[in-house]
Design a protein around this motif. Sequence first.
Motif, PDB file in Angstrom:
ATOM      1  N   THR A  76      -7.014   0.299   1.515  1.00  0.00           N
ATOM      2  CA  THR A  76      -7.819   1.445   1.115  1.00  0.00           C
ATOM      3  C   THR A  76      -8.776   1.799   2.242  1.00  0.00           C
ATOM      4  O   THR A  76      -8.789   1.139   3.286  1.00  0.00           O
ATOM      5  CB  THR A  76      -8.595   1.147  -0.192  1.00  0.00           C
ATOM      6  N   THR A 104      -7.169   6.266  -7.897  1.00  0.00           N
ATOM      7  CA  THR A 104      -6.542   5.275  -7.026  1.00  0.00           C
ATOM      8  C   THR A 104      -7.051   3.868  -7.331  1.00  0.00           C
ATOM      9  O   THR A 104      -6.317   2.889  -7.166  1.00  0.00           O
ATOM     10  CB  THR A 104      -6.803   5.625  -5.554  1.00  0.00           C
ATOM     11  N   GLY A 112      -3.170   3.255  -0.066  1.00  0.00           N
ATOM     12  CA  GLY A 112      -3.714   4.200  -1.025  1.00  0.00           C
ATOM     13  C   GLY A 112      -3.777   5.598  -0.446  1.00  0.00           C
ATOM     14  O   GLY A 112      -3.323   5.864   0.671  1.00  0.00           O
TER      15      GLY A 112
END
Length: 237
Positions: free
Chosen positions: A10, A133, A119
């Motif tokens: 991420t 997410t 992500g």
Amino acid sequence: MPSPCAYFVTGTDTEIGKTLVSSALLHALAQTGMRAVGMKPVAAGAQWHDGKWRNDDVESLAAAANMALPQELTTPYLLREAAAPHIAAQLENVSINLNHIRRCYDRLADEADAIVVEGVGGFCVPLSAETDTADLARLLGLPVIMVVGLRLGCINHALLTAQAIAARGLQLAGWVANLVDAEMAYADENVAAIGARLPAPLLGVVPRLELPSAAAAAGNLDFSCLPGWPGERTNSI
């Protein structure tokens, strides 16, 4: 069948180097001899080229992997509009289903030794009216690698993202600093301030690369401390 070595990547924002770091991670995994595949469950922004819809992030991950699996599994939701995923999906009358993404992940896990899941946008980007997410990351339950884009405001962004990861009960396994602003003042001091406040190791700092590539980025990173890393630990994720 053992679980694959797998990580969720991420970032503190969009356009801060998640794909570059994910590709570097795939490159490093492939170098260990593992069959590694990248997954971008939701990608927004595709162009028609050579008879199919293509997305730069999806193709970068595929190029860094050392095995090819169907795009219907690696990117179950490839959206055309370069917009927030929930907006792009609404424009195409698509409903992003997290359980479908999980099923695709499980099928990849049947084939690959290692999976890098990237992500979309930041950690809490909406995917629909009900999900984001962060929900996807929690559903997959993988150790999280956070990419911090080094620019003004990055300390706050990094700490807030880390708090959001912890709030979902997920492990922040490591973080990467990526220099997105070549003119940033006190970049080293910012990295030190973030590192002093995060309960996870710094995996490295990626400088501005003249020719960005998975191999070049991987040369600045050390993933060996990650949980489940090949040759470091025997427990699976």
